[in-house]
Design an enzyme around this catalytic site. Structure first.
Site, PDB file in Angstrom:
ATOM      1  N   GLU A  62      -0.361  16.272  -0.052  1.00 29.43           N
ATOM      2  CA  GLU A  62      -1.648  15.567   0.069  1.00 29.43           C
ATOM      3  C   GLU A  62      -1.815  14.749   1.351  1.00 29.43           C
ATOM      4  O   GLU A  62      -2.416  13.666   1.328  1.00 29.43           O
ATOM      5  CB  GLU A  62      -1.879  14.676  -1.153  1.00 29.43           C
ATOM      6  CG  GLU A  62      -1.800  15.417  -2.478  1.00 29.43           C
ATOM      7  CD  GLU A  62      -2.000  14.512  -3.682  1.00 29.43           C
ATOM      8  OE1 GLU A  62      -2.506  13.387  -3.517  1.00 29.43           O
ATOM      9  OE2 GLU A  62      -1.644  14.943  -4.795  1.00 29.43           O
ATOM     10  N   GLU A  79       4.181   7.715 -17.197  1.00 29.21           N
ATOM     11  CA  GLU A  79       5.059   6.648 -16.720  1.00 29.21           C
ATOM     12  C   GLU A  79       5.906   6.154 -17.878  1.00 29.21           C
ATOM     13  O   GLU A  79       5.390   5.794 -18.925  1.00 29.21           O
ATOM     14  CB  GLU A  79       4.226   5.498 -16.157  1.00 29.21           C
ATOM     15  CG  GLU A  79       5.057   4.327 -15.662  1.00 29.21           C
ATOM     16  CD  GLU A  79       5.494   3.372 -16.760  1.00 29.21           C
ATOM     17  OE1 GLU A  79       6.622   2.871 -16.674  1.00 29.21           O
ATOM     18  OE2 GLU A  79       4.709   3.151 -17.694  1.00 29.21           O
ATOM     19  N   HIS A 115       6.670   2.419  -7.758  1.00 28.19           N
ATOM     20  CA  HIS A 115       6.029   1.185  -7.310  1.00 28.19           C
ATOM     21  C   HIS A 115       7.054   0.142  -6.886  1.00 28.19           C
ATOM     22  O   HIS A 115       6.688  -0.993  -6.569  1.00 28.19           O
ATOM     23  CB  HIS A 115       5.119   0.637  -8.402  1.00 28.19           C
ATOM     24  CG  HIS A 115       3.950   1.542  -8.685  1.00 28.19           C
ATOM     25  ND1 HIS A 115       4.029   2.581  -9.565  1.00 28.19           N
ATOM     26  CD2 HIS A 115       2.701   1.570  -8.167  1.00 28.19           C
ATOM     27  CE1 HIS A 115       2.868   3.214  -9.595  1.00 28.19           C
ATOM     28  NE2 HIS A 115       2.046   2.623  -8.762  1.00 28.19           N
ATOM     29  N   ASN A 130      -9.210  -1.429 -13.572  1.00 25.83           N
ATOM     30  CA  ASN A 130      -8.186  -0.743 -12.783  1.00 25.83           C
ATOM     31  C   ASN A 130      -7.262  -1.741 -12.097  1.00 25.83           C
ATOM     32  O   ASN A 130      -6.505  -1.397 -11.207  1.00 25.83           O
ATOM     33  CB  ASN A 130      -8.837   0.168 -11.733  1.00 25.83           C
ATOM     34  CG  ASN A 130      -7.799   1.010 -10.987  1.00 25.83           C
ATOM     35  OD1 ASN A 130      -6.778   1.373 -11.539  1.00 25.83           O
ATOM     36  ND2 ASN A 130      -8.061   1.286  -9.722  1.00 25.83           N
ATOM     37  N   ASP A 141      -5.097  15.159 -12.770  1.00 22.11           N
ATOM     38  CA  ASP A 141      -4.664  13.797 -13.087  1.00 22.11           C
ATOM     39  C   ASP A 141      -5.727  13.048 -13.876  1.00 22.11           C
ATOM     40  O   ASP A 141      -6.894  12.990 -13.468  1.00 22.11           O
ATOM     41  CB  ASP A 141      -4.378  13.018 -11.803  1.00 22.11           C
ATOM     42  CG  ASP A 141      -3.122  13.488 -11.100  1.00 22.11           C
ATOM     43  OD1 ASP A 141      -2.284  14.125 -11.761  1.00 22.11           O
ATOM     44  OD2 ASP A 141      -2.981  13.226  -9.890  1.00 22.11           O
ATOM     45  N   CYS A 156       4.811   8.587 -10.775  1.00 20.09           N
ATOM     46  CA  CYS A 156       3.519   8.589 -10.096  1.00 20.09           C
ATOM     47  C   CYS A 156       3.718   9.231  -8.715  1.00 20.09           C
ATOM     48  O   CYS A 156       4.814   9.658  -8.366  1.00 20.09           O
ATOM     49  CB  CYS A 156       2.978   7.157  -9.965  1.00 20.09           C
ATOM     50  SG  CYS A 156       1.171   7.064  -9.789  1.00 20.09           S
ATOM     51  N   LEU A 177      -4.781  -9.999   3.178  1.00 17.22           N
ATOM     52  CA  LEU A 177      -3.632 -10.313   2.320  1.00 17.22           C
ATOM     53  C   LEU A 177      -2.680  -9.130   2.233  1.00 17.22           C
ATOM     54  O   LEU A 177      -1.456  -9.293   2.317  1.00 17.22           O
ATOM     55  CB  LEU A 177      -4.108 -10.721   0.928  1.00 17.22           C
ATOM     56  CG  LEU A 177      -2.990 -11.079  -0.063  1.00 17.22           C
ATOM     57  CD1 LEU A 177      -2.140 -12.228   0.453  1.00 17.22           C
ATOM     58  CD2 LEU A 177      -3.576 -11.428  -1.440  1.00 17.22           C
ATOM     59  N   LYS A 178      -3.213  -7.939   2.076  1.00 18.12           N
ATOM     60  CA  LYS A 178      -2.377  -6.734   2.007  1.00 18.12           C
ATOM     61  C   LYS A 178      -1.508  -6.612   3.258  1.00 18.12           C
ATOM     62  O   LYS A 178      -0.294  -6.366   3.176  1.00 18.12           O
ATOM     63  CB  LYS A 178      -3.268  -5.497   1.868  1.00 18.12           C
ATOM     64  CG  LYS A 178      -2.534  -4.158   2.053  1.00 18.12           C
ATOM     65  CD  LYS A 178      -3.525  -3.014   2.145  1.00 18.12           C
ATOM     66  CE  LYS A 178      -2.843  -1.704   2.495  1.00 18.12           C
ATOM     67  NZ  LYS A 178      -1.956  -1.223   1.408  1.00 18.12           N
TER      68      LYS A 178
END
Length: 765
Positions: free
Chosen positions: A494, A675, A704, A127, A609, A736, A18-19
């Site tokens: 990162e 946020e 996002h 989550n 974080d 974020c 699906l992603k």
């Protein structure tokens, strides 16, 4: 004979099909028909997997989020998208993420345009993120059952005995926000008319049972919301079909009599979290009502102790007879799809685990034992018994040295040397930052080349030197881009990190990792939670080499990036054989070592974080303080061994922080970034009454969404912040990390952010 059913199944696919389909569509690389076909194929596959249960869910599949699905079913669209004349699915994605595919009625991806995305927050204490419904006093509802009816027709065509699943009206209202400050409950009569119409449509389709999810019942309800349940279910009790009222994630407690009084035909109780309420539920329910018990944990990945369940369940089954239904505790959305795919996982640890497919099999075994006796499933029970015994005695699980270190924890570990005002003065002298300093939250875009390099290194296709050179090259690119942009505190970007929790878990003893253990966090964002199976320790430094290299490339302050112990805990599949607080203290000691090593390497800004701090809260406020006490303690153990001159940052995202602001302040981080962009600085309402003592960076760039914030928009947001917080204590930053965005979006957005900071320095006194 107990009826078996499933409350919901993971929608992403065993290999994240699906992603891949979503992101291809959003980039314009595939058609709407391709995306629709992928959804249909996944639903068909998932119903086949669930063929072993008597009733399978329909409507649990979503192209983004089940709460957003319910908003579209109810015709509750934000005003900013009501005039959209294109395809409904594109309008759906506009609410979810600010825009859909190129050519879908907005400007092309990567350019200004689109609309403000819906606010996103955590689904109870998971989550998983949902898109928050928006209400106004004038909100009207209009039924659109097409999504649910289409999926129901597919299920019928495949011979599935279907149980449609919808979000209940009280939970839907309770989790939404009145954007104009009006009373949400005043909308209930209008909302119930549409719910009643929906149930009538389903009844006309021959549906026998509808599962109505009302997880808000496991929270503390104020009187008005208790009365809302009575009004709602009196209105929905038409007698044309049967309603299964589904609760999960916790115990009903004082709401148990309320739930049992409602005119529904069945109640689902999370018997993993509320085993002690089973007897009371049965006693309180009318004798013709179905009692559904969630006997397998739908939130974690450990095997169920089948014999222990049968020990308490067999008398219940004898008492209830055909009224007993069995299921996982909640939707299996929160666990990976199939353990059978994990061929590379450590065999011993693998024998202790159960993913979604295996959990349904556990339900089957329990039901078979109740129907035919334990002898009918003797081999299954024996295998389960052996696996549980192996885990209990494994020397890999228990480390005496780690347990001794936790026992030696002293309150002094969690105290900074000096109060914040003294630290801040020393940090100013060392860092020389301007007013409204700018920074980012840590990650920069993870390009296909970065991911390919990591994959090749992990597969042994390139050596360590080649991998290090590639990562150094990407780090240098990130540093140079930030210097050109004019950011004040830099990060290394990162590139070496796959995930903010998995990266650390891979380097800590006590963790193992799946290959395909993906779960959905939001939309197309999937995470692969590490499996915390044993006592935690840190064999060696995890980040120092990469961050030190980045620091060597610039004269500007370089921020070291770590994930905090509470977030690592809450975003892992956590062992269930000791209190979560003990595991968190073990993580805190391990991460403290990393903080001190970064400081020794000359890194004087360190971000720890704690994005998941709030989601670990118990669902009932009366239980919050105990959790907050040990969670804050663990952060302070991690952070507070440093000198005054070292500036400690923390970051939190996509949660409601207003009601725990005192505990956040007690963490005593020098700077917190949070946020606020999607909520239009609403989260800063907490500062009207609470004088936050330290520095704060309210996020001004919604990462996002592909939308790019303008300089004027950022200035406006920051001026709102400056009305609550002294300007000298404000930072300017995204809300974020930027790993999911593209450089073509990031550069203009950060350019506007830096320009906004310069404007603020010149205009805000």
């Amino acid at each position: 004979m107990a009826t078996t059913h499933s409350l919901g199944f993971p929608r992403i696919g065993a290999k994240r099909e699906l992603k891949l389909a979503q992101e291809a569509y959003w980039k314009g690389l595939s058609s709407r028909d391709d995306l629709i076909a992928t959804g249909a194929a996944l639903r068909a596959a998932h119903w086949r997997v669930q063929a072993g249960v008597d009733l399978a869910p329909v409507g649990d599949f979503s192209f983004y989020d089940q709460m957003l699905d319910m908003s579209f079913t109810l015709g509750n669209l934000p005003e900013r998208v009501r005039g959209f004349t294109g395809d409904t699915l594109d309008n759906y994605f506009r609410v979810a993420r600010g825009r859909s595919a190129p050519g879908a009625g907005d400007h092309a991806e990567g350019c200004c345009g689109g609309v403000a995305a819906g606010e996103m927050t955590k689904w109870f204490d998971t989550n998983y993120h949902y898109i928050v419904p928006e209400f106004e006093a004038k909100t009207e509802f209009q039924l659109d059952p097409s999504r649910l009816l289409a999926q129901l027709a597919e299920a019928k065509a495949q011979g599935v005995k279907a149980k449609p699943v919808i979000i209940g009206p009280v939970t839907y209202l309770a989790l939404g926000k009145a954007k104009d400050g009006s009373d949400k409950l005043a909308l209930l009569p209008r909302l119930l008319l549409v719910y009643a119409e929906l149930l009538a449509v389903l009844a006309a389709e021959g549906v026998e049972w509808v599962q109505i999810d009302e997880p808000i019942l496991v929270t503390e309800l104020v009187p008005g919301w208790r009365e809302a349940f009575e009004r709602a279910y009196a209105a929905l009790n038409s007698g044309k079909l049967k309603l299964l009222l589904a609760t999960y994630f916790g115990a009903l407690k004082e709401n148990l009599p309320l739930a049992c009084s409602l005119p529904v035909q069945g109640i689902h109780l999370d018997a993993v979290n509320a085993r002690d309420e089973v007897t009371a539920l049965i006693a309180a329910c009318p004798t013709d009502r179905v009692v559904s018990l969630g006997v397998v944990n739908g939130r974690n990945i450990w095997k169920t102790d089948l014999e222990a369940v049968l020990d308490w369940l067999e008398p219940v089954a004898r008492a209830l007879g055909d009224r007993l239904w069995l299921a996982p505790s909640c939707s299996l959305l929160h666990v990976p799809v199939d353990l059978a795919n994990e061929t590379a996982l450590d065999p011993e640890v693998r024998s202790w685990l159960a993913f979604a497919v295996q959990k349904l099999d556990e339900v089957r075994v329990i039901a078979a034992a109740l129907r035919q006796g334990r002898g009918a499933v003797a081999a299954d029970l024996a295998a389960n018994r052996a696996a549980l015994a192996s885990r209990r005695v494994s020397s890999r699980v228990n480390n005496p040295e780690v347990k001794a270190a936790v026992a030696r924890i002293d309150p002094a570990l969690g105290r900074r040397q000096s109060p914040f005002p003294q630290r801040a003065a020393k940090q100013d002298l060392r860092l020389h930052l301007p007013r409204f300093p700018t920074t980012t939250i840590g990650s920069f875009p993870q390009t296909a080349e970065i991911r390919q390099t990591r994959s090749q290194f992990k597969a042994g296709k390139i050596d360590a030197a080649t991998y290090r050179a590639a990562m150094h090259g990407e780090i240098e690119r990130c540093v140079r881009e930030q210097e050109v942009l004019g950011l004040d505190v830099l990060v290394h970007g990162e590139p070496e990190r796959n995930d903010m929790v998995e990266y650390f878990g891979e380097q800590l003893d006590g963790y193992v990792f799946s290959q395909f253990g993906w779960v959905q966090s939001y939309g197309s964002r999937c995470v692969k939670p590490p499996i915390l199976f044993g006592d935690i320790s840190r064999p060696k430094a995890m980040t120092v080499e990469w961050i030190s290299y980045a620091a060597s490339l610039t004269d500007r302050p370089m921020k070291g990036m770590l994930t905090g112990p509470v977030t690592i805990l809450n975003w892992s599949f956590v062992r269930d054989d000791q209190p979560r607080s003990v595991s968190c203290r073990q993580l805190a000691l391990a991460m403290r070592e990393e903080v001190l090593d970064l400081e020794k390497a000359g890194i004087r800004v360190i971000q720890i974080d704690e994005a998941a701090l709030r989601e670990g809260l118990p669902l009932r406020r009366s239980q919050w303080q105990d959790y907050l006490d040990w969670a804050v303690e663990c952060f302070r153990i991690t952070a507070n061994g440093v000198d005054d001159e070292t500036q400690i940052h923390t970051h939190m995202c996509y949660s409601e922080f207003n009601d725990i602001i005192a505990s956040i302040a007690a963490m005593d981080a020098d700077v917190i970034t949070i946020e606020t962009s999607r909520s239009d600085m609403e989260l800063l309402d907490a500062f009207d009454d609470f004088k936050y003592p330290n520095q704060i960076g309210p996020g001004v760039y919604d990462i996002h969404s592909p939308n790019i914030p303008s300089e004027e928009h950022i200035v406006d947001l920051m001026k709102k912040a400056a009305e609550r917080i002294p300007a000298e204590r404000l930072w300017v930053n995204p809300d974020c990390g930027l790993k999911t965005r593209q450089w073509s979006e990031v550069i203009p957005a950060l350019t506007n952010m830096v320009s906004a900071a310069k404007t603020l320095r010149a205009t805000v006194v």
